[in-house]
Scaffold this motif. Structure first.
Motif, PDB file in Angstrom:
ATOM      1  N   THR A  11      34.723  37.521  40.201  1.00  9.93           N
ATOM      2  CA  THR A  11      33.229  36.818  40.147  1.00  9.93           C
ATOM      3  C   THR A  11      32.685  36.028  38.661  1.00  9.93           C
ATOM      4  OG1 THR A  11      32.070  37.809  41.802  1.00  9.93           O
ATOM      5  CG2 THR A  11      30.519  37.146  39.820  1.00  9.93           C
ATOM      6  N   ILE A  12      32.831  35.045  38.251  1.00 12.53           N
ATOM      7  CA  ILE A  12      32.732  34.583  36.856  1.00 12.53           C
ATOM      8  C   ILE A  12      31.462  34.036  36.513  1.00 12.53           C
ATOM      9  CG2 ILE A  12      33.689  32.301  35.895  1.00 12.53           C
ATOM     10  CD1 ILE A  12      36.545  32.814  37.102  1.00 12.53           C
ATOM     11  N   ALA A  13      31.077  34.126  35.545  1.00 14.74           N
ATOM     12  CA  ALA A  13      29.664  33.897  34.617  1.00 14.74           C
ATOM     13  C   ALA A  13      29.238  32.520  34.716  1.00 14.74           C
ATOM     14  CB  ALA A  13      29.165  34.495  34.008  1.00 14.74           C
ATOM     15  N   ALA A  14      29.490  31.199  35.026  1.00 14.16           N
ATOM     16  CA  ALA A  14      29.420  30.394  34.670  1.00 14.16           C
ATOM     17  C   ALA A  14      29.132  29.508  35.955  1.00 14.16           C
ATOM     18  CB  ALA A  14      31.103  29.752  34.461  1.00 14.16           C
ATOM     19  N   PRO A  15      28.010  28.527  36.340  1.00 14.09           N
ATOM     20  CA  PRO A  15      27.807  27.648  37.532  1.00 14.09           C
ATOM     21  C   PRO A  15      29.123  27.111  37.932  1.00 14.09           C
ATOM     22  CG  PRO A  15      26.450  26.473  35.503  1.00 14.09           C
ATOM     23  CD  PRO A  15      28.180  27.835  34.904  1.00 14.09           C
ATOM     24  N   LEU A  16      28.793  27.184  39.747  1.00 15.44           N
ATOM     25  CA  LEU A  16      30.343  26.919  40.297  1.00 15.44           C
ATOM     26  C   LEU A  16      31.027  25.769  39.677  1.00 15.44           C
ATOM     27  CD1 LEU A  16      31.282  26.798  43.612  1.00 15.44           C
ATOM     28  CD2 LEU A  16      29.731  25.466  44.086  1.00 15.44           C
ATOM     29  N   GLU A  17      29.868  24.255  39.712  1.00 10.18           N
ATOM     30  CA  GLU A  17      30.667  22.983  39.168  1.00 10.18           C
ATOM     31  C   GLU A  17      31.831  22.968  37.970  1.00 10.18           C
ATOM     32  OE1 GLU A  17      29.289  18.392  37.948  1.00 10.18           O
ATOM     33  OE2 GLU A  17      27.865  20.170  38.895  1.00 10.18           O
ATOM     34  N   LYS A  18      30.945  23.980  36.841  1.00  5.64           N
ATOM     35  CA  LYS A  18      32.112  24.372  35.679  1.00  5.64           C
ATOM     36  C   LYS A  18      33.379  25.201  35.849  1.00  5.64           C
ATOM     37  CE  LYS A  18      31.295  25.928  31.300  1.00  5.64           C
ATOM     38  NZ  LYS A  18      30.848  26.004  29.939  1.00  5.64           N
ATOM     39  N   VAL A  19      33.552  26.544  36.858  1.00  5.52           N
ATOM     40  CA  VAL A  19      34.671  26.796  37.048  1.00  5.52           C
ATOM     41  C   VAL A  19      35.491  25.541  38.354  1.00  5.52           C
ATOM     42  CG1 VAL A  19      34.375  29.470  38.446  1.00  5.52           C
ATOM     43  CG2 VAL A  19      32.954  29.293  37.367  1.00  5.52           C
ATOM     44  N   PHE A  20      34.310  25.028  38.918  1.00 10.36           N
ATOM     45  CA  PHE A  20      35.920  24.260  39.622  1.00 10.36           C
ATOM     46  C   PHE A  20      36.322  23.490  38.810  1.00 10.36           C
ATOM     47  CE2 PHE A  20      36.449  20.592  42.161  1.00 10.36           C
ATOM     48  CZ  PHE A  20      37.436  21.270  43.760  1.00 10.36           C
ATOM     49  N   ASN A  21      35.397  22.877  38.101  1.00 12.82           N
ATOM     50  CA  ASN A  21      36.519  21.664  37.314  1.00 12.82           C
ATOM     51  C   ASN A  21      37.391  22.115  36.261  1.00 12.82           C
ATOM     52  OD1 ASN A  21      35.008  19.713  38.985  1.00 12.82           O
ATOM     53  ND2 ASN A  21      33.139  19.501  37.311  1.00 12.82           N
ATOM     54  N   ALA A  22      36.681  23.496  35.522  1.00 12.22           N
ATOM     55  CA  ALA A  22      37.752  23.970  35.229  1.00 12.22           C
ATOM     56  C   ALA A  22      39.567  24.046  35.548  1.00 12.22           C
ATOM     57  CB  ALA A  22      37.711  25.165  34.482  1.00 12.22           C
ATOM     58  N   TRP A  23      39.624  24.203  37.084  1.00 10.22           N
ATOM     59  CA  TRP A  23      40.903  23.958  37.641  1.00 10.22           C
ATOM     60  C   TRP A  23      41.399  22.729  38.058  1.00 10.22           C
ATOM     61  CZ3 TRP A  23      43.773  28.525  39.401  1.00 10.22           C
ATOM     62  CH2 TRP A  23      42.841  29.654  38.976  1.00 10.22           C
ATOM     63  N   LEU A  24      41.148  22.034  37.259  1.00 10.14           N
ATOM     64  CA  LEU A  24      41.330  20.138  37.589  1.00 10.14           C
ATOM     65  C   LEU A  24      41.564  19.517  36.245  1.00 10.14           C
ATOM     66  CD1 LEU A  24      38.781  19.182  40.577  1.00 10.14           C
ATOM     67  CD2 LEU A  24      41.402  20.681  41.091  1.00 10.14           C
ATOM     68  N   GLU A  25      40.971  19.984  34.967  1.00 12.79           N
ATOM     69  CA  GLU A  25      41.251  19.653  33.881  1.00 12.79           C
ATOM     70  C   GLU A  25      41.497  20.013  33.112  1.00 12.79           C
ATOM     71  OE1 GLU A  25      37.304  20.280  32.223  1.00 12.79           O
ATOM     72  OE2 GLU A  25      36.316  19.537  33.814  1.00 12.79           O
ATOM     73  N   PRO A  26      43.085  19.283  33.038  1.00 14.18           N
ATOM     74  CA  PRO A  26      43.897  19.475  31.777  1.00 14.18           C
ATOM     75  C   PRO A  26      44.377  19.893  30.660  1.00 14.18           C
ATOM     76  CG  PRO A  26      44.229  17.299  33.080  1.00 14.18           C
ATOM     77  CD  PRO A  26      43.160  18.441  32.743  1.00 14.18           C
ATOM     78  N   GLU A  27      43.002  19.991  30.138  1.00 17.65           N
ATOM     79  CA  GLU A  27      42.860  20.292  28.745  1.00 17.65           C
ATOM     80  C   GLU A  27      42.205  22.116  29.311  1.00 17.65           C
ATOM     81  OE1 GLU A  27      40.156  17.996  29.536  1.00 17.65           O
ATOM     82  OE2 GLU A  27      41.988  16.640  29.043  1.00 17.65           O
ATOM     83  N   THR A  28      41.054  22.159  29.874  1.00 21.07           N
ATOM     84  CA  THR A  28      40.740  23.534  30.209  1.00 21.07           C
ATOM     85  C   THR A  28      41.833  24.366  30.838  1.00 21.07           C
ATOM     86  OG1 THR A  28      38.691  22.539  30.755  1.00 21.07           O
ATOM     87  CG2 THR A  28      38.942  25.131  31.342  1.00 21.07           C
ATOM     88  N   LEU A  29      42.567  24.034  32.334  1.00 21.36           N
ATOM     89  CA  LEU A  29      44.158  24.536  32.746  1.00 21.36           C
ATOM     90  C   LEU A  29      44.775  25.174  31.194  1.00 21.36           C
ATOM     91  CD1 LEU A  29      45.289  21.900  35.333  1.00 21.36           C
ATOM     92  CD2 LEU A  29      44.275  24.863  35.660  1.00 21.36           C
TER      93      LEU A  29
END
Length: 142
Positions: A11-29
């Motif tokens: 469980t990550i203390a961040a909104p759903l959209e932010k967590v999902f997008n982290a798996w798709l953004e190269p800089e965040t990955l």
């Protein structure tokens, strides 16, 4: 022996959209898809996050590079990702599925399942690796 698989969730203390997008953004990955944090640790990421698109993650540990790659099998915004996982430590037909569930407005449950390993040792190594990735994702999104 039955097919080896693993399940890791957090469980990550961040909104759903932010967590999902982290798996798709190269800089965040690149910030969380690395073997561990610290000096000499890095990752290079390229991806095309659509069904049938490819990704490449080269995890760097000091002077050693470990390539990972795969093909997106499913990209269902804010609920599921599925992709093949090609690495020196897994079978070529290994598949990772990640389900995202909103918990309230500020937290997200991320449940990862990976199937097909050549040995229990390989599976256990991946459990440690994904657990470290979740630790780093939590820090990146804090």
């Amino acid at each position: 022996m039955s097919e080896l698989e693993l399940n890791v969730s957090r469980t990550i203390a961040a909104p759903l959209e932010k967590v999902f997008n982290a798996w798709l953004e190269p800089e965040t990955l690149a910030k969380f898809m690395r073997p561990c944090d610290g000096e000499g640790m890095d990752a290079t990421v390229q991806n095309d996050p659509v069904k049938g698109g490819r990704f490449s993650i080269v995890m760097k540990l000091e002077d050693k590079e470990v390539p990972h790659a795969g093909t997106y099998l499913e990209v269902k915004p804010y609920s599921r990702l599925a992709f093949t996982w090609e690495s020196p430590f897994s079978q070529d037909d290994s598949v990772v599925t990640i389900d995202f569930t909103e918990i309230g407005m500020r937290s997200t449950l991320v449940a990862l399942k990976q199937v097909k390993f050549s040995s229990e040792e390989s599976r256990d190594g991946h459990i440690k690796g994904w657990t470290r990735m979740f630790d780093q994702l939590t820090l990146v999104l804090a």
